[in-house]
Design a protein around this motif. Structure first.
Motif, short mmCIF file in Angstrom:
data_model
loop_
_atom_site.label_atom_id
_atom_site.label_comp_id
_atom_site.label_asym_id
_atom_site.label_seq_id
_atom_site.Cartn_x
_atom_site.Cartn_y
_atom_site.Cartn_z
N TYR A 232 2.18 8.88 -33.02
CA TYR A 232 1.17 8.28 -33.56
C TYR A 232 -0.15 9.11 -33.52
O TYR A 232 -0.80 9.41 -34.49
CB TYR A 232 0.96 6.85 -33.15
N MET A 233 -0.41 9.63 -32.25
CA MET A 233 -1.68 10.13 -31.81
C MET A 233 -1.55 11.59 -33.01
O MET A 233 -2.59 11.95 -33.15
CB MET A 233 -1.64 10.70 -30.49
N ILE A 234 -0.45 12.45 -32.89
CA ILE A 234 -0.54 13.70 -33.74
C ILE A 234 -0.45 13.25 -34.99
O ILE A 234 -1.65 14.19 -35.82
CB ILE A 234 1.11 14.11 -33.34
N PHE A 235 0.30 12.46 -35.72
CA PHE A 235 -0.14 12.14 -37.25
C PHE A 235 -1.38 11.43 -37.53
O PHE A 235 -1.88 11.84 -38.53
CB PHE A 235 1.11 11.48 -37.52
N ARG A 236 -1.93 10.69 -36.59
CA ARG A 236 -3.23 10.28 -36.97
C ARG A 236 -4.33 11.10 -37.01
O ARG A 236 -5.15 11.12 -37.77
CB ARG A 236 -3.55 8.85 -35.96
N GLU A 237 -4.19 12.29 -36.05
CA GLU A 237 -5.18 13.41 -35.79
C GLU A 237 -5.06 14.22 -37.20
O GLU A 237 -6.08 14.68 -37.66
CB GLU A 237 -4.73 14.05 -34.57
N LEU A 238 -3.62 14.42 -37.73
CA LEU A 238 -3.70 15.16 -38.74
C LEU A 238 -4.18 14.63 -40.10
O LEU A 238 -4.43 14.92 -41.00
CB LEU A 238 -1.99 15.71 -39.04
N GLN A 239 -3.95 13.26 -40.03
CA GLN A 239 -4.35 12.38 -41.11
C GLN A 239 -5.94 12.66 -41.14
O GLN A 239 -6.33 12.70 -42.18
CB GLN A 239 -4.16 11.10 -40.79
N ASN A 240 -6.71 12.47 -40.12
CA ASN A 240 -8.10 12.70 -40.08
C ASN A 240 -8.60 14.21 -40.58
O ASN A 240 -9.49 14.32 -41.40
CB ASN A 240 -8.78 12.78 -38.73
N ASP A 241 -7.66 14.98 -40.26
CA ASP A 241 -7.99 16.55 -40.52
C ASP A 241 -7.52 16.90 -42.19
O ASP A 241 -8.18 17.50 -42.83
CB ASP A 241 -7.36 17.58 -39.69
N PHE A 242 -6.54 16.32 -42.80
CA PHE A 242 -5.87 16.72 -43.93
C PHE A 242 -5.95 15.63 -44.81
O PHE A 242 -5.64 15.70 -45.90
CB PHE A 242 -4.45 16.97 -43.83
N LYS A 243 -6.77 14.37 -44.67
CA LYS A 243 -7.12 13.54 -45.37
C LYS A 243 -5.87 12.77 -46.06
O LYS A 243 -6.15 12.53 -47.27
CB LYS A 243 -8.14 13.96 -46.52
N TRP A 244 -4.87 12.45 -45.58
CA TRP A 244 -3.67 11.91 -46.43
C TRP A 244 -3.80 10.43 -46.01
O TRP A 244 -4.47 9.79 -45.20
CB TRP A 244 -2.29 12.50 -45.91
N ASP A 245 -3.14 9.56 -46.66
CA ASP A 245 -3.01 8.17 -46.77
C ASP A 245 -2.46 7.81 -45.49
O ASP A 245 -1.52 8.14 -44.98
CB ASP A 245 -2.31 7.67 -48.05
N GLY A 246 -3.00 6.67 -44.99
CA GLY A 246 -2.70 6.13 -43.77
C GLY A 246 -1.08 5.63 -43.65
O GLY A 246 -0.32 5.69 -42.86
N SER A 247 -0.65 5.23 -44.84
CA SER A 247 0.91 4.82 -45.20
C SER A 247 1.69 6.03 -44.65
O SER A 247 2.71 5.81 -44.13
CB SER A 247 1.17 4.35 -46.32
N ILE A 248 1.17 7.26 -45.09
CA ILE A 248 2.32 8.40 -44.85
C ILE A 248 2.28 8.68 -43.25
O ILE A 248 3.22 8.91 -42.65
CB ILE A 248 1.34 9.66 -45.32
N THR A 249 0.88 8.44 -42.67
CA THR A 249 1.19 8.42 -41.05
C THR A 249 2.20 7.40 -40.45
O THR A 249 3.11 7.59 -39.72
CB THR A 249 -0.16 8.10 -40.32
N LEU A 250 2.10 6.18 -41.06
CA LEU A 250 3.22 5.08 -40.39
C LEU A 250 4.58 5.66 -40.82
O LEU A 250 5.31 5.33 -39.99
CB LEU A 250 2.85 4.01 -40.93
#
Length: 522
Positions: A232-250
């Motif tokens: 979660y920490m890894i993909f949440r950080e990548l979400q912040n940097d690459f601006k993808w949707d939160g559903s992709i992180t989940l």
């Protein structure tokens, strides 16, 4: 010992690279001037060196025993070389032939330089993370009877690099402003030394591998819960940097957890999960407050005619000396958890003093107490995890460090900002009732919604109300340090609970692989 000192110098290189790049990005006369960096692009560039750092520490640990620690060391050195070449190339774009461009030519050159700086920072982050990924398990294996002491000694290299980088930028201030490339050249010195020291060295087989503990058993120590937390920490950080949707992180987190669970077949050791959870407030307490405390000390330092960077040098020197010379005796006397509990109590006192401190002397005393308190947090926790979960090998040891680093950016900075905004809100409402509603806007962060002051709205207020808002900001945000002390309070309660748990088990004692003669508990 040559292998240890090589790892120590590698960590000095890492922190020197970290702090010098931060200074180059944040000083208006350096990269912002040469490359036309705005506050937003400066933040993006700073983040580009952070997320690869944290993520590499975790991901490299899954296969570092396969590729070998020497290969990882060479990879880190190559990253430093590539970073240096790239940023020097970026310099040559905006200073062709040593001259300076202007107008449209400069703008075009800055546009070409930006991706070079960005990806150079990413590569530097990969190198920094790889150093941590190989140095921690190597030292844990070399000194498997005194892990907490020697991991603390190793991590004295981090503040040592901060001292080195800080002193360089202070003493060479004008030289650096005239040509910042000297900072890049100087970074090469410790990198070359550690490469020369470690290239011929024989690296040990990590204790987990030497004991015959299987790869699946290593994964089982961390378990599905730990993997879910880390992913979660890894993909949440990548979400912040690459601006993808939160559903992709989940989706990515769920897929990672399922895949990990199918192979590892374990939820993880409960005690390991506890340390993963504690690592979040620990990392925020140690690293997340630096900006707020640095800002607090800047005004009195400048009034005294001193460079504010001396604050970083001073607090880092405290940490360096304590970790290097005092970790062993303190651990022997207090036990690792006792040391953490005592340090947490000091951090609580220090933060609350900083919340009300006025004047250079008072602020330095409060900062010293806080600096002593936080000195042992990080390496002692890594040492405990390595002592309690040796079957977890490089993974459990490095994953806890990566989780801590990611926590600062994902949770720590927004949480501290939220606490400061809340403190400012109360101060405005107390001084000028009704004014806050005129300047407040809604925003969101990782833990939910909150309101904050809109700087543009301040300019529309009548002068008296403007004064009520601006005059309360500094003291209110300083006062928020008291609220932030809830984090070390949570840590203290956790450590007391762990002390009681280990007492019920006969006392704290390290776990050894293939050794029936473990020392008695403390």
């Amino acid at each position: 010992m040559k292998l240890f000192w090589g790892c120590f110098l590698a960590l000095i290189t890492t922190s020197t690279a970290f702090i010098t790049r931060a200074i180059l990005i944040s000083t208006p006369d350096l990269w912002p001037k040469d490359f036309g960096l705005s506050p937003v692009s400066s933040g993006e560039l700073f983040g580009a060196g952070l997320w690869p750092f944290a993520i590499t520490i975790i991901l490299f640990s899954f296969f570092i025993d396969k590729v070998g620690y020497k290969a990882a060391m060479f990879f880190s050195a190559v990253c430093y070389v590539i970073y240096g070449v790239m940023v020097l190339n970026a310099y040559s774009l905006v200073h062709p032939g040593g001259g300076a461009l202007t107008g449209e030519a400069l703008t075009a050159a800055q546009g070409k330089a930006w991706p070079i700086l960005y990806w150079g920072s990413v590569i530097l982050g990969l190198g920094n993370g790889t150093v941590e990924a190989f140095a921690n398990p190597v030292v844990a294996t070399l000194f498997n009877r005194e892990k907490v002491k020697w991991i603390n000694t190793l991590h004295a290299g981090w503040p040592a690099g901060l001292v080195l980088g800080g002193v360089i930028t202070i003493l060479l201030d004008q030289v650096v402003k005239n040509d910042w490339r000297i900072v890049v050249y100087l970074l090469g010195l410790p990198a070359i030394v550690y490469l020369v020291m470690l290239a011929p060295a024989k690296f040990p087989v990590q204790e987990r591998v030497a004991s015959g503990t299987t790869y699946r058993e290593m994964l089982a120590e961390f378990g599905v819960v730990g993997a879910m937390f880390a992913s979660y920490m890894i993909f949440r950080e990548l979400q912040n940097d690459f601006k993808w949707d939160g559903s992709i992180t989940l989706i990515l987190v769920a897929a990672s957890a399922v895949a990990y669970g199918l192979y590892a077949r374990s939820l993880g050791r409960p005690l390991m999960i506890v340390f993963c959870l504690i690592m979040t407030p620990l990392a925020i307490t140690e690293l997340g407050t630096d900006g707020a405390i640095g800002g607090l000390m800047m005004d009195p330092m400048e009034k005294a005619g001193l460079n504010p960077a001396w604050v970083l040098v001073y607090t880092s020197a405290i940490m360096m000396v304590l970790r290097f010379f005092f970790a062993g005796p303190l651990v022997a006397r207090l036990t690792p958890l006792g040391l953490l509990a005592g340090c947490t109590a000091l951090a609580i006192v220090g933060l609350n003093l900083l919340a009300v401190a006025k004047g250079l002397a008072f602020i330095f005393i409060a900062a010293s107490i806080y600096g002593v308190g936080k000195s042992f947090f990080w390496p002692t926790t890594l040492g405990i995890v390595s002592e309690q979960f040796p079957k977890g090998g490089a993974l459990t040891l490095n994953a806890i460090a990566g989780i801590g680093m990611l926590s600062v950016g994902i949770i720590g900075s927004p949480l501290i900002g939220r606490m400061q905004e809340a403190s400012w809100q109360h101060a405005i409402e107390a001084k000028s009732p009704g004014t806050y509603q005129k300047v407040a806007i809604q925003d969101t962060y990782v833990l939910g919604n909150y309101s904050k002051v809109d700087p543009k709205a301040i300019t529309t207020l009548p002068p008296t109300e403007q004064g009520a808002v601006t005059s309360t900001e500094k003291d209110a945000k300083q006062g928020a340090l008291s609220a932030i002390s809830i984090l070390p309070v949570i840590m203290l309660v956790s450590y007391i609970g762990l002390l009681l748990y280990f007492k019920s088990q006969g006392g704290y004692k390290a776990v050894y692989l293939n050794d029936a003669e473990s020392p008695a508990g403390h």
